[in-house]
Write an enzyme that holds these catalytic residues in place. Structure first.
Site, short mmCIF file in Angstrom:
data_model
loop_
_atom_site.label_atom_id
_atom_site.label_comp_id
_atom_site.label_asym_id
_atom_site.label_seq_id
_atom_site.Cartn_x
_atom_site.Cartn_y
_atom_site.Cartn_z
N HIS A 166 0.83 -1.22 0.00
CA HIS A 166 0.00 0.00 0.00
C HIS A 166 0.86 1.26 0.00
O HIS A 166 0.31 2.37 -0.09
CB HIS A 166 -0.93 0.03 1.21
CG HIS A 166 -1.94 -1.07 1.23
ND1 HIS A 166 -2.75 -1.35 0.16
CD2 HIS A 166 -2.25 -1.98 2.20
CE1 HIS A 166 -3.51 -2.40 0.45
NE2 HIS A 166 -3.23 -2.78 1.68
N ASP B 60 -2.38 -10.90 -2.12
CA ASP B 60 -2.91 -10.38 -0.87
C ASP B 60 -4.39 -10.06 -1.09
O ASP B 60 -4.81 -9.77 -2.21
CB ASP B 60 -2.13 -9.12 -0.48
CG ASP B 60 -2.49 -8.58 0.89
OD1 ASP B 60 -1.79 -8.88 1.85
OD2 ASP B 60 -3.50 -7.83 0.98
N HIS C 78 -5.98 -7.53 -0.40
CA HIS C 78 -6.20 -6.13 -0.72
C HIS C 78 -5.44 -5.72 -1.98
O HIS C 78 -4.37 -6.25 -2.26
CB HIS C 78 -5.76 -5.25 0.46
CG HIS C 78 -6.47 -5.57 1.73
ND1 HIS C 78 -6.01 -6.52 2.63
CD2 HIS C 78 -7.63 -5.08 2.26
CE1 HIS C 78 -6.85 -6.61 3.65
NE2 HIS C 78 -7.84 -5.75 3.45
N ASP D 65 -4.10 -12.79 4.30
CA ASP D 65 -5.35 -12.19 4.74
C ASP D 65 -6.53 -12.64 3.89
O ASP D 65 -7.66 -12.17 4.08
CB ASP D 65 -5.26 -10.66 4.78
CG ASP D 65 -4.67 -10.07 3.52
OD1 ASP D 65 -4.42 -10.81 2.55
OD2 ASP D 65 -4.45 -8.84 3.50
#
Length: 348
Positions: A158, A195, A197, A275
């Protein structure tokens, strides 16, 4: 004041990379698994205020050692990324912003961190992140030399050159790729980001760089919802909350098949967040532990079939069970002979 030309800024970047100490020779007695106890974050119990398991990296190695698959003397300890190293991607302005405890508190999403003196934040939070960055950068070198490397940490996808967020303070993926361009004479890199996200940081950093191909499979209904960055994903696989293992693995098979036809990489950076696990409070997907193990096996098999070196980063994963699943996956990769967890023995 005049703005530096692109060529001069690239020259400065190249000089920084060539003068860095993050690349160093690793003896063959070591395995390309990178970890340091300095990765783990603990400060006055405040780490418990974020769902991230900030000691998962050490627990992964403990599981591997206990299973007898890894001799702790064979683990590679990286150098910590210096300010000059970080300037390869980040601006002076961004790095200076981290001298504000408020800024760091927003990035790690733990508001009380804003009340701590910045010297403590640097030592207890940012130093561990900088150490993990060093591990990610070194992993690209080891992957090229050994065919694979795993940084038991990193994957701060991120964070972009100018902004940190989502527990990601430094852009280790972008840094490792820029080091590979210069030091390894590599010109084509594929990022496989699995991931839960969206990897908006590296997507923004490589938005106009044709040397980098991005396959990102993520839950489109959760953070970061960065629609600008999504425009720069070459192969976008958008999942819905509640996606189950069978659907997930089928979509991955299809995505890898397309990626193999669309791009011919010289290095694969695999962001292997856990995740996606069923029950993870932030990923909101329903992938079983066995599904994670099969997922990682599929990605490493893809790399092996193409004869392309692969480096793996552990990225997100917000349950205590993540460490066990990652360790089990690494054990499976070894069992399937996709990685070799024994260093060369000195017989002299």
């Amino acid at each position: 004041m005049s703005t530096p030309s692109p060529s001069s800024s690239e020259d400065v970047r190249r000089t920084r990379i060539l003068s860095s100490k993050l690349y160093f020779d690793v003896p063959p007695s070591k395995v390309p698994l990178i970890y340091s106890s300095a990765y783990n974050i603990a400060f006055l119990g405040m780490e418990k205020l974020h769902p991230f398991d900030s000691s998962k990296w050490g627990r992964i190695c403990q599981f591997l050692v206990s299973a007898g698959i890894l001799d702790k003397r064979c683990i590679v300890e990286p150098e910590e990324a210096s300010r000059e190293d970080l300037l390869v991607v980040h601006s002076e302005k961004y790095l200076d912003s981290l001298k504000s405890s408020m800024t760091v508190a927003k990035i790690v999403e733990v508001p009380p961190v804003a009340m701590l003196p910045n010297c403590i934040i640097q030592r207890k939070v940012l130093d561990p992140f900088r150490k993990q960055v060093g591990g990610s950068v070194l992993a690209s070198k080891l992957a090229k030399e050994r065919g694979w490397a795993i940084n038991v940490g990193g994957g701060f996808h991120h964070c972009s050159a100018e902004k940190g967020s989502g527990f990601c303070a430094f852009a280790d993926i972008s840094l490792s790729i820029h080091f590979a361009f210069v030091r390894l004479n590599i010109s084509r890199v594929m990022i496989i980001d699995l991931d839960a996200h969206q990897g908006n940081g590296h997507e923004l950093d490589f938005a106009k760089d044709r040397r980098v191909y991005i396959l990102d499979m993520f839950n489109s209904e959760v953070y970061p919802l960065d629609f600008n960055a999504r425009r720069h994903i070459h192969q976008k696989v958008e999942l819905l909350s509640g996606t189950t293992t069978d659907v997930y693995l089928k979509k991955l098979d299809e995505a890898l098949e397309v990626a193999g036809r669309m791009f011919n990489p010289e290095l694969i950076v695999y962001n292997a967040g856990t995740d996606v696990l069923d029950g993870d409070p932030l990923g909101c997907l329903r992938i079983s532990p066995d599904g994670i193990i099969k997922r990682d096996e599929k990605v490493f098999t893809f790399a092996r079939s193409k004869g392309v070196p692969i480096l793996m980063l552990t990225s997100g994963g917000y349950m205590k069970s993540s460490a066990r699943v990652i360790a089990d996956s690494i054990i499976n990769l070894s069992t399937k002979c996709l990685i070799e967890m024994q260093g060369e023995q000195n017989t002299s």
